[in-house]
Design an enzyme around this catalytic site. Structure first.
Site, PDB file in Angstrom:
ATOM      1  N   GLU A  17       9.013   1.663  11.282  1.00  0.00           N
ATOM      2  CA  GLU A  17      10.118   2.611  11.090  1.00  0.00           C
ATOM      3  C   GLU A  17       9.462   3.987  11.076  1.00  0.00           C
ATOM      4  OE1 GLU A  17      12.360   5.126   9.987  1.00  0.00           O
ATOM      5  OE2 GLU A  17      12.272   4.328   7.950  1.00  0.00           O
TER       6      GLU A  17
ATOM      7  N   CYS B 164      13.300  10.698   7.335  1.00  0.00           N
ATOM      8  CA  CYS B 164      13.092  10.354   8.745  1.00  0.00           C
ATOM      9  C   CYS B 164      14.370  10.549   9.552  1.00  0.00           C
ATOM     10  CB  CYS B 164      12.571   8.929   8.867  1.00  0.00           C
ATOM     11  SG  CYS B 164      13.495   7.767   7.892  1.00  0.00           S
TER      12      CYS B 164
ATOM     13  N   GLU C  45       9.280  16.761  15.168  1.00  0.00           N
ATOM     14  CA  GLU C  45       9.685  16.447  13.793  1.00  0.00           C
ATOM     15  C   GLU C  45       8.923  17.373  12.836  1.00  0.00           C
ATOM     16  OE1 GLU C  45       8.444  12.647  11.910  1.00  0.00           O
ATOM     17  OE2 GLU C  45      10.532  12.515  11.261  1.00  0.00           O
TER      18      GLU C  45
ATOM     19  N   SER D 202       4.665   8.106  10.082  1.00  0.00           N
ATOM     20  CA  SER D 202       4.666   8.926  11.294  1.00  0.00           C
ATOM     21  C   SER D 202       4.498   8.045  12.542  1.00  0.00           C
ATOM     22  CB  SER D 202       3.529   9.939  11.231  1.00  0.00           C
ATOM     23  OG  SER D 202       2.301   9.265  11.091  1.00  0.00           O
ATOM     24  N   THR D 203       4.983   8.545  13.673  1.00  0.00           N
ATOM     25  CA  THR D 203       4.885   7.798  14.930  1.00  0.00           C
ATOM     26  C   THR D 203       3.423   7.617  15.333  1.00  0.00           C
ATOM     27  OG1 THR D 203       7.090   8.407  15.624  1.00  0.00           O
ATOM     28  CG2 THR D 203       5.556   7.867  17.382  1.00  0.00           C
TER      29      THR D 203
ATOM     30  N   LYS E 223       0.849  -1.191   0.000  1.00  0.00           N
ATOM     31  CA  LYS E 223       0.000   0.000   0.000  1.00  0.00           C
ATOM     32  C   LYS E 223       0.888   1.246   0.000  1.00  0.00           C
ATOM     33  CE  LYS E 223      -1.808   3.269   2.458  1.00  0.00           C
ATOM     34  NZ  LYS E 223      -1.936   4.293   1.515  1.00  0.00           N
TER      35      LYS E 223
ATOM     36  N   GLY F 168       2.008   4.867  13.329  1.00  0.00           N
ATOM     37  CA  GLY F 168       2.695   3.644  13.774  1.00  0.00           C
ATOM     38  C   GLY F 168       2.058   3.074  15.029  1.00  0.00           C
TER      39      GLY F 168
END
Ligand code: NAP
Ligand code: MG
Length: 495
Positions: free
Chosen positions: A265, A299, A398, A244-245, A190, A248
C-alpha cells in the site's frame, strides 16, 4: 489553550526503556543498541527504544514459526475471543494510547482518539472473520462416470512480516495484525523508527489479552536493519508493507528470495474534483480536510484539487479562510486541529517542495511558512497554491504535507484524462449534486477508492488499495482475508 497533562501511566511507560517482544519475552536487542524517539512538537527526546537488526529478526521469525504450528489450528472462536479482548483493552485505555500517539507522531489528540476507535473497529470486524473462513464444494466434470468429492480449503499463509509507516501508527499496525491473526497467521511487526512507542504499548496489550507466545512479535529498528532482513527472509511467507513507492519496489524485489506473498500500500497524488453544481461550502470543507487532515501526511490526501473554472475564485477565497481558521499547536492542546509534521526530515522535505513550487511558477494563495510564535516543533502552515497550467512539481509528486495544488478545468473529458495522468492511483474525490454524473466519472477514474461528496471515509468493510504505482493488492474487507490465505483444492475419488 489547555494543554493536557501527560497521564501518569503514559509517563511511567515513557520512562521505562523499551525492549523487543519476541516469543512472548521482552528482551534487549542482541547488539544492545538503542535509539531515541523525539517528540515532534517540542523537539525533545521522549523515550529510548531497542534497535534491532537481522539477528533479532531471525529470533522473531523462529518464534513466529514455532507459534504457527499450533495457532493455525486454534479454534476460530478462540482467535475471535482474543481479538475482541484486545479491542476491549484498547477501548479501556484509549486516552492513554491517544496520548502516546500524539506524543510521538504529533497529530492532534482529536485524531489520535479517532485512531483508537479505528483500531477497535478493525479488531471487532476481523474477529468476526475468524469463524467465517470457508471453502467451497465444487462438482467436477472431468470424468463423468467417477464419483468425486471436490472441495477447497483456505489455509493461513504462515509467518507474516508487517512493515508499517508512521502516519497512522496504531491503525496501520492493527489493520495488518487483525486479519492476519483472525485467519491463523503469526506475525513479526516492524513499526517506523519515528513511531515505535504505540506498537510497543500494543504488544503489552496483546500480552494482557492472553495471546499465545510467539503469535505476535515486535522488532523495532530501521528499515535497513529490520525491514530488509524481514522482506528477504527465507522463512517469512508473506510481507505486507505500507509506505513510500520507492521502498515498496525494493521490498517487492527482496520478496522474490523465496517468492513470498506481497501486499503493498504505497503513495498517492489523489485528484479531488469539484463540479460547477457542487454545494460549494461542503466541497470546500471537504477539500480542506482532504489535504490538511493529519498535516497532509495521508497516502490518500486529496492533494490535486480540480475546480471548475466558473467557481474558481469563490472556491479559492473560501479555501483560504478554511486554511487560516485551523488551530496549529501542540496536539496535546484540546484546541489543536493541526499539529507538527512527524520529523525534521519530513518538515525539510515539505519546505523544499514549497520553495520548488514557487520556483516552478505556482501562485501562493495562502500559507507557505512556519507559523508565527512556534519556535520549536516541525510545524508548517496549511498551504495552498494555484497552478493554472498544471506544470509544477507539486502537481505531480507526492509531498506528504499540508500543501494543496489547485488547478482549474472546463471540459469533463479533458479533466478525467488529467485526473488519471499520474503514476499513482490510490483515491479520488468528486463533489457534485448530479449523482448520475458523479457515478459516470467514478467509473472512469483509475483509483482504488472513490469518494463522492465525502473524502477519506476509510472503513474495515471497504477494500482499500491502489491502482498503478499505489500498490499491489487490497487491505480491509473480505479482500484482505484472501491475501492472508492460500487456496487448497482437495479432490477425492469416492469409488
Ligand atoms: P518509508 O521509508 O517508505 O517507510 C515505511 C516503513 O518501511 C518504515 O517502517 C521504514 O522503516 C520501512 N523501510 C524503509 N526502508 C526499508 C527497506 N529497504 N526495506 C524494508 N523496510 C523499509 O517512508 P518514510 O521514509 O517514513 O517516508 C518517506 C515518504 O514515504 C513520505 O514522504 C511519503 O511520501 C511516503 N509515505 C507514504 C505512506 C503511505 O501511507 N502510503 C506512509 C508513510 C510515508 P524506518 O522508517 O524505520 O527506517
Ligand atoms: Mg522512516
Amino acid at each position: 489553550m489547555t494543554a493536557n497533562v501527560i497521564l501518569k501511566e503514559v509517563q511511567a511507560f515513557l520512562d521505562q526503556p523499551s525492549q523487543l517482544f519476541i516469543g512472548g519475552q521482552w528482551q534487549d536487542a542482541k547488539s544492545k543498541q538503542t535509539f531515541m524517539i523525539e517528540n515532534p512538537a517540542t523537539e525533545q527526546s521522549l523515550a529510548v527504544v531497542a534497535k534491532g537488526n537481522a539477528d533479532d529478526v531471525d529470533l522473531a521469525v523462529e518464534a513466529a514459526q514455532q507459534a504457527f504450528k499450533s495457532w493455525r489450528y486454534e479454534a476460530p472462536v478462540v482467535r475471535a475471543k482474543l481479538l475482541n479482548k484486545l479491542a476491549d483493552l484498547i477501548e479501556q485505555k484509549a486516552e492513554e494510547l491517544a496520548q502516546i500517539i500524539t506524543l510521538e507522531n504529533g497529530k492532534p489528540l482529536l485524531y489520535s482518539r479517532r485512531e483508537c476507535l479505528g483500531a477497535i473497529n478493525l479488531l471487532r470486524y476481523f474477529a468476526g472473520f475468524a469463524t467465517k473462513i470457508e471453502g467451497r464444494t465444487v462438482p467436477v466434470s472431468t470424468a463423468p462416470t467417477a464419483n468425486f468429492l471436490n472441495y477447497t480449503l483456505r489455509d493461513p499463509v504462515g509467518v507474516c512480516a508487517l512493515i508499517v509507516p508512521w502516519n497512522f501508527p496504531l491503525t496501520m499496525c492493527v489493520g495488518k495484525l487483525a486479519p492476519a491473526m483472525a485467519v491463523g497467521c503469526t506475525t513479526i511487526l516492524k513499526p517506523a523508527d519515528q513511531t515505535p512507542l504505540i506498537a510497543i504499548r500494543l504488544m503489552q496489550l496483546f500480552e494482557e489479552a492472553g495471546f499465545p507466545k510467539g503469535v505476535v512479535n515486535l522488532v523495532t529498528g530501521s528499515g535497513r536493519d529490520v525491514g530488509e532482513p524481514l522482506s528477504s527472509h527465507m522463512k517469512v511467507n508473506k510481507v505486507t508493507f505500507t509506505g513510500s513507492t520507492d521502498v515498496g519496489k525494493s521490498i517487492a524485489q527482496q520478496a522474490t528470495s523465496n517468492m513470498k506473498r506481497v501486499t503493498l500500500e504505497l503513495g498517492g497524488k489523489s485528484p479531488n474534483i469539484i463540479l460547477p453544481d457542487a454545494d460549494i461550502d461542503k466541497a470546500v470543507a471537504g477539500a480542506a480536510s482532504a489535504i490538511f487532515y493529519n498535516q497532509g501526511q495521508v497516502c490518500t490526501a486529496g492533494s490535486r484539487l480540480y475546480v471548475h473554472e466558473s467557481i474558481l475564485d469563490e472556491v479559492l477565497e473560501k479555501l483560504k479562510i478554511a486554511a487560516q481558521s485551523m488551530t496549529i499547536t501542540n496536539g496535546l492542546d484540546e484546541s489543536s486541529t493541526m499539529g507538527p509534521l512527524v520529523s525534521k526530515r519530513q518538515y525539510e522535505t515539505v519546505m523544499r517542495y514549497i520553495e520548488r513550487a514557487q520556483e516552478d511558477g505556482a501562485e501562493l494563495i495562502v500559507g507557505g511558512q512556519r507559523p508565527e510564535g512556534l519556535e520549536k516543533g516541525y510545524y508548517v502552515q496549511p498551504t495552498i497554491f494555484l497552478d493554472k497550467d498544471e506544470k509544477t512539481c507539486i502537481a505531480k509528486e507526492e509531498i506528504f504535507g499540508p500543501v494543496l495544488t489547485v488547478m482549474p478545468w472546463t471540459d469533463i473529458d479533458d479533466l478525467v484524462e488529467r485526473a488519471n495522468n499520474s503514476v499513482y492511483g490510490l483515491a479520488a474525490g468528486i463533489w457534485t449534486k448530479d449523482l448520475a454524473n458523479a457515478h459516470t466519472i467514478a467509473a472512469r477514474l483509475e483509483a482504488g477508492s472513490v469518494w463522492i461528496n465525502c473524502y477519506n471515509v476509510v472503513d474495515p468493510v471497504s477494500p482499500f488499495g491502489g491502482y498503478k504505482q499505489s500498490g499491489w493488492g487490497r487491505e480491509m474487507s473480505h479482500d484482505v482475508i484472501e491475501a492472508y490465505t492460500e487456496t487448497k483444492n482437495v479432490c477425492v475419488n469416492l469409488v
